[in-house]
Design a protein around this motif. Structure first.
Motif: not given
Length: 323
Positions: A264-284
């Motif tokens: 049985q082939v399982s269904r593939m799904f994705s979930s994308t969300f965006k959160i905006t916050t302030e931080t001193d960390a360089d998230l790049t």
């Protein structure tokens, strides 16, 4: 609290732009302890699951549970004679021409009586008999061969080569010095090719096939044959494949009734969300977001989620407007 909410809280805490993907294993396997022939087993699997079992690697083999206590069980691999014995066919195991790697466009065939028969599961290349009829034979044999070129009038010109070589070597020679091994698409061309060869010779032509195909039309070339099987994986009407207790494969009569394995082939799904916050960390910074992803992964695993993949998605950079 469910796993998704925990993920959202973690994202808020770390200030992520995150794309998450839950991807289950491509196939789940199910052993069915019912006695059916291969065709009925195929239909049962298609009705209840996805299809008879396909395997693409030893990882798939390892997914079979240890409680599969069958002596023999059908899997989805077979070599349907309708694809190569009674017609030229258009399936992955049908006859193909060397010059195109594709099945016949015209459907023309000139088989000798009783041919092709795939004797000993070794006969996957084609030669031309004295009367111009075709027969399948072992590709490792050495024979003379017929090459061809295409004239300016779009007509095939056939050339007989008196060198005893294997089918593969003949193919290489023809491709180097001409167009390819002889491609024959109608009765006139077959007669022309036959006239080029001396009487009594049985040279190679450009027809070949790759045996075995999966019920679900998968392109998988993975095999796990039992090397001790004396039947040598085909021929003699044994066109369907079954697995033993060690998950090694042998071919057998398709009409025989055996238990079977579905997938049985399982269904593939994705979930994308965006959160905006302030931080001193360089998230790049790769070091920072790799650490965040690892902590997220550990958190979701503790929540009982499995077979998921997290991916970091950076937001596009803003460009300053010029006055």
């Amino acid at each position: 609290m469910d796993g998704f909410m925990m993920m959202m809280m973690a994202a808020l805490f770390f200030g992520l732009d995150l794309s998450s993907c839950s991807q289950c294993p491509a196939r789940h396997y199910h052993y069915v302890n019912l006695q059916m022939n291969w065709t009925d087993a195929q239909q049962y699997c298609r009705d209840k699951y996805t299809d008879l079992a396909t395997f693409e690697s030893m990882d798939d083999i390892s997914r079979l549970k240890v409680d599969f206590s069958y002596s023999w069980a059908w899997i989805g691999l077979w070599d349907d004679p309708k694809s190569w014995k009674t017609s030229m066919g258009n399936d992955t195991n049908s006859w193909r021409w060397s010059t195109t790697g594709e099945t016949s466009k015209t459907g023309f065939q000139m088989w000798d009586s009783g041919q092709p028969d795939y004797k000993g599961a070794k006969e996957t290349c084609v030669a031309m008999e004295t009367a111009g009829v075709w027969f399948d034979t072992d590709c490792s044999q050495t024979r003379d061969f017929i090459c061809y070129n295409v004239t300016k009038q779009n007509k095939k010109n056939y050339v007989y080569i008196s060198q005893g070589v294997t089918w593969k070597s003949a193919q290489e020679y023809c491709r180097k010095h001409y167009t390819d091994l002889a491609m024959i698409e109608n009765e006139e061309e077959n007669a022309e090719a036959n006239r080029t060869k001396p009487s009594g010779t049985t040279p190679w032509i450009g027809l070949y096939r790759v045996p075995w195909t999966w019920s679900d039309k998968s392109k998988s070339s993975f095999t796990n044959w039992n090397p001790e099987d004396k039947r040598k994986y085909g021929g003699d009407n044994r066109h369907c494949v079954m697995a033993d207790t060690s998950h090694r494969w042998v071919n057998y009569y398709c009409s025989s009734k055996k238990p079977f394995i579905c997938h049985q082939v399982s269904r593939m799904f994705s979930s994308t969300f965006k959160i905006t916050t302030e931080t001193d960390a360089d998230l790049t910074d790769p070091a920072i977001y790799s650490q965040v992803l690892q902590q997220m992964n550990d958190l979701l695993t503790r929540q009982g989620l499995t077979d998921f993949k997290l991916r970091w998605k950076s937001p596009p950079k803003k460009t300053e407007k010029k006055d």
